[in-house]
Design a protein around this motif. Structure first.
Motif, PDB file in Angstrom:
ATOM      1  N   TRP A 133      39.447  52.823  34.319  1.00 15.70           N
ATOM      2  CA  TRP A 133      39.191  51.480  34.838  1.00 15.70           C
ATOM      3  C   TRP A 133      40.197  51.029  35.899  1.00 15.70           C
ATOM      4  N   MET A 134      41.322  51.684  35.999  1.00 13.96           N
ATOM      5  CA  MET A 134      42.426  51.158  36.797  1.00 13.96           C
ATOM      6  C   MET A 134      42.084  50.930  38.271  1.00 13.96           C
ATOM      7  N   PHE A 135      41.245  51.773  38.855  1.00 16.29           N
ATOM      8  CA  PHE A 135      41.020  51.720  40.300  1.00 16.29           C
ATOM      9  C   PHE A 135      39.611  51.242  40.685  1.00 16.29           C
ATOM     10  N   ILE A 136      38.835  50.752  39.720  1.00 16.72           N
ATOM     11  CA  ILE A 136      37.449  50.404  40.027  1.00 16.72           C
ATOM     12  C   ILE A 136      37.109  48.956  39.730  1.00 16.72           C
ATOM     13  N   VAL A 137      38.116  48.136  39.476  1.00 16.94           N
ATOM     14  CA  VAL A 137      37.873  46.730  39.149  1.00 16.94           C
ATOM     15  C   VAL A 137      37.088  46.006  40.246  1.00 16.94           C
ATOM     16  N   PRO A 138      37.425  46.165  41.549  1.00 15.08           N
ATOM     17  CA  PRO A 138      36.651  45.456  42.587  1.00 15.08           C
ATOM     18  C   PRO A 138      35.149  45.742  42.531  1.00 15.08           C
ATOM     19  N   PHE A 139      34.776  46.974  42.218  1.00 12.89           N
ATOM     20  CA  PHE A 139      33.359  47.301  42.118  1.00 12.89           C
ATOM     21  C   PHE A 139      32.705  46.586  40.931  1.00 12.89           C
ATOM     22  N   ASP A 140      33.450  46.444  39.845  1.00 15.16           N
ATOM     23  CA  ASP A 140      32.927  45.734  38.682  1.00 15.16           C
ATOM     24  C   ASP A 140      32.775  44.254  38.980  1.00 15.16           C
ATOM     25  N   VAL A 141      33.724  43.684  39.725  1.00 20.71           N
ATOM     26  CA  VAL A 141      33.650  42.271  40.108  1.00 20.71           C
ATOM     27  C   VAL A 141      32.415  42.030  40.976  1.00 20.71           C
ATOM     28  N   VAL A 142      32.225  42.860  41.997  1.00 15.51           N
ATOM     29  CA  VAL A 142      31.083  42.716  42.899  1.00 15.51           C
ATOM     30  C   VAL A 142      29.772  42.895  42.133  1.00 15.51           C
ATOM     31  N   SER A 195      31.785  38.420  51.730  1.00 11.95           N
ATOM     32  CA  SER A 195      31.629  36.999  51.425  1.00 11.95           C
ATOM     33  C   SER A 195      32.632  36.527  50.376  1.00 11.95           C
ATOM     34  N   MET A 196      32.949  37.379  49.416  1.00 14.56           N
ATOM     35  CA  MET A 196      33.941  37.015  48.396  1.00 14.56           C
ATOM     36  C   MET A 196      35.329  36.880  49.005  1.00 14.56           C
ATOM     37  N   ILE A 197      35.686  37.817  49.861  1.00 16.20           N
ATOM     38  CA  ILE A 197      37.001  37.757  50.505  1.00 16.20           C
ATOM     39  C   ILE A 197      37.100  36.526  51.407  1.00 16.20           C
ATOM     40  N   LYS A 198      36.021  36.228  52.125  1.00 13.53           N
ATOM     41  CA  LYS A 198      36.009  35.071  53.018  1.00 13.53           C
ATOM     42  C   LYS A 198      36.110  33.764  52.237  1.00 13.53           C
ATOM     43  N   LYS A 199      35.432  33.696  51.091  1.00 10.34           N
ATOM     44  CA  LYS A 199      35.373  32.458  50.311  1.00 10.34           C
ATOM     45  C   LYS A 199      36.584  32.257  49.412  1.00 10.34           C
ATOM     46  N   HIS A 200      37.025  33.332  48.738  1.00  8.58           N
ATOM     47  CA  HIS A 200      38.080  33.192  47.727  1.00  8.58           C
ATOM     48  C   HIS A 200      39.337  34.007  48.020  1.00  8.58           C
ATOM     49  N   GLY A 201      39.326  34.849  49.060  1.00  6.52           N
ATOM     50  CA  GLY A 201      40.482  35.703  49.333  1.00  6.52           C
ATOM     51  C   GLY A 201      40.357  37.049  48.617  1.00  6.52           C
ATOM     52  N   TRP A 202      41.181  37.996  49.032  1.00  6.35           N
ATOM     53  CA  TRP A 202      41.071  39.354  48.487  1.00  6.35           C
ATOM     54  C   TRP A 202      41.405  39.427  47.002  1.00  6.35           C
ATOM     55  N   ARG A 203      42.188  38.468  46.511  1.00  7.10           N
ATOM     56  CA  ARG A 203      42.558  38.501  45.087  1.00  7.10           C
ATOM     57  C   ARG A 203      41.347  38.305  44.178  1.00  7.10           C
ATOM     58  N   SER A 204      40.308  37.683  44.712  1.00  3.96           N
ATOM     59  CA  SER A 204      39.104  37.462  43.893  1.00  3.96           C
ATOM     60  C   SER A 204      38.458  38.783  43.480  1.00  3.96           C
ATOM     61  N   LEU A 205      38.733  39.851  44.242  1.00  5.26           N
ATOM     62  CA  LEU A 205      38.173  41.163  43.908  1.00  5.26           C
ATOM     63  C   LEU A 205      38.808  41.766  42.657  1.00  5.26           C
ATOM     64  N   PHE A 206      39.907  41.161  42.214  1.00  8.81           N
ATOM     65  CA  PHE A 206      40.613  41.684  41.035  1.00  8.81           C
ATOM     66  C   PHE A 206      40.575  40.697  39.873  1.00  8.81           C
ATOM     67  N   ARG A 207      39.667  39.705  39.970  1.00  9.59           N
ATOM     68  CA  ARG A 207      39.510  38.767  38.874  1.00  9.59           C
ATOM     69  C   ARG A 207      39.099  39.497  37.597  1.00  9.59           C
ATOM     70  N   GLY A 208      39.751  39.150  36.492  1.00 12.72           N
ATOM     71  CA  GLY A 208      39.420  39.773  35.214  1.00 12.72           C
ATOM     72  C   GLY A 208      40.109  41.102  34.972  1.00 12.72           C
ATOM     73  N   SER A 209      41.046  41.487  35.873  1.00 13.11           N
ATOM     74  CA  SER A 209      41.715  42.791  35.727  1.00 13.11           C
ATOM     75  C   SER A 209      42.462  42.908  34.407  1.00 13.11           C
ATOM     76  N   LEU A 210      43.201  41.843  34.056  1.00 14.60           N
ATOM     77  CA  LEU A 210      43.995  41.894  32.817  1.00 14.60           C
ATOM     78  C   LEU A 210      43.090  42.044  31.598  1.00 14.60           C
ATOM     79  N   VAL A 211      41.971  41.314  31.603  1.00 11.93           N
ATOM     80  CA  VAL A 211      41.038  41.404  30.477  1.00 11.93           C
ATOM     81  C   VAL A 211      40.412  42.789  30.416  1.00 11.93           C
TER      82      VAL A 211
END
Length: 296
Positions: free
Chosen positions: A219-228, A250-266
Motif C-alpha cells: 500500500w505504501m506507494f499507491i495511495v494516490p490511486f486509491d484516493v482518485v 482537478s483534485m490538485i487544482k482544488k485542494h492541492g497535492w496533499r489531497s492525493l494522500f488523504r487517508g494515508s495514515l488510516v
C-alpha cells in the motif's frame, strides 16, 4: 479435494476475516478521501450523520458477501498460476531460482483477475459509505446501472488497475519472502510440509507478521490511486471526472497535492491488522482443506 478449490475456500474465509477487522477504518478512509476531511472530522461526521457508531459499519453487508468471493478468486488464481509456472519450469534448480519471480507474476495475475469483479463492489461500497446513496446495496447497484449505465458500475477501474495489478504481485512476493525468512529462522518449513496445524502461537504470530508487512508494503506507494478511485466512484455525475488524469488534475487544482494522500495514515494503520487477519484465516482454512485432501 482439488488444490484450486482449497485455495478458493481458504481465500473466501480469509477475505471475510480481513473485512470484519478492517471495515470501520475503510469507512473513515472513504470519508477522508471523498470529502477532503481530516481523520477527526471524518469520524465526527460518520457518527453524527449515521446516528451513532453503526456508521462505521455502513455498507459492510455487501462487501461481506462479496469480499470472501473476491479473495477466493485472488488466492485461487494465484495458487493455480503459481503451480502452473512451477510445473512448466524444467528443473528443480530453475524452479527454486525462479520462485520469487513466479510468485510476483502469479500475484499480479490474481490482482488483474479480481479488478473486474471488485470494481462494481467498490462503487456500491463507496456510495453507501459516503451517503451518496441511502438504501440497500442491491438497490444501489440497480440505481447506478439505471442512471449511469455499464460505465457507472465500472467507474474508477483505471486507477484500480494501477492500485491492484502490480501491487498484488508485491503483496504476494513480500508475504512469501517474509515467510522464507521466518521459516529459516524458526525452522517452520518442515512443519508446513508435514501439515502441523496452525494452532501454535509462534506459527500464527509469524504468519500474522508476514501478512502485516506484505499489506503495508503493497500500500505504501499507491495511495494516490486509491484516493482518485474513491473520488471518482463517489461522484454520481459522470461528467465531473472524465478520466483518471482529469480527476488527478482537478483534485490538485482544488485542494492541492496533499489531497492525493488523504487517508494515508488510516490506510497504513488498516493494512497491518487486515492482512494479518486475512492470511491467518487463509492459512488456517487451507490447512484444514489439505487435511481433508490427505484423508481422501
Amino acid at each position: 479435494m482439488n488444490p484450486v478449490l482449497c485455495d478458493f475456500i481458504a481465500g473466501s474465509f480469509g477475505g471475510a476475516c480481513g473485512l470484519l477487522v478492517g471495515h470501520p477504518m475503510d469507512t473513515i478512509k472513504a470519508w477522508q478521501q471523498n470529502s477532503n476531511y481530516g481523520m477527526g472530522s471524518a469520524m465526527y461526521n460518520i457518527i453524527i450523520r449515521n446516528n451513532g457508531l453503526r456508521g462505521f459499519y455502513r455498507g459492510m453487508y455487501f462487501p461481506l458477501l462479496s469480499n470472501g468471493a473476491l479473495n477466493s478468486v485472488v488466492f485461487a488464481v494465484y495458487g493455480s498460476h503459481l503451480r502452473y509456472l512451477q510445473k512448466h519450469t524444467r528443473s528443480d534448480r530453475l524452479r527454486k531460482a525462479y520462485w520469487r519471480k513466479h510468485v510476483f507474476l502469479a500475484g499480479s495475475m490474481a490482482g488483474l483477475a479480481q479488478v473486474f469483479l471488485a470494481c462494481p463492489i467498490e462503487v456500491v461500497k463507496v456510495r453507501l459509505q459516503t451517503l451518496s446513496f441511502i438504501g440497500h446495496p442491491w438497490a444501489c447497484l440497480k440505481d447506478i446501472f439505471r442512471r449511469e449505465g455499464f460505465s457507472g458500475i465500472y467507474r474508477g477501474i483505471t486507477p484500480m488497475m494501477f492500485r491492484d495489478v502490480l501491487p498484488y504481485g508485491v503483496y504476494m512476493y513480500v508475504y512469501e519472502y517474509m515467510l522464507e525468512i521466518e521459516e529459516r529462522l524458526h525452522r517452520l518449513s518442515k512443519e508446513r510440509l508435514t501439515g502441523v496445524p496452525i494452532g501454535g502461537a509462534l506459527q500464527a504470530s509469524l504468519i500474522a507478521t508476514a501478512g502485516a508487512v506484505a499489506g503495508v508494503a503493497s500500500w505504501m506507494f499507491i495511495v494516490p490511486f486509491d484516493v482518485v478511485k474513491t473520488v471518482m466512484q463517489a461522484e454520481t455525475d459522470p461528467s465531473v471526472h472524465k478520466s483518471m488524469m482529469h480527476c488527478f488534475r482537478s483534485m490538485i487544482k482544488k485542494h492541492g497535492w496533499r489531497s492525493l494522500f488523504r487517508g494515508s495514515l488510516v490506510i497504513i494503520a488498516r493494512a497491518a491488522p487486515v492482512n494479518s487477519a486475512t492470511f491467518l484465516g487463509y492459512e488456517y482454512c487451507l490447512e484444514k482443506c489439505k487435511h481433508l485432501l490427505d484423508e481422501k
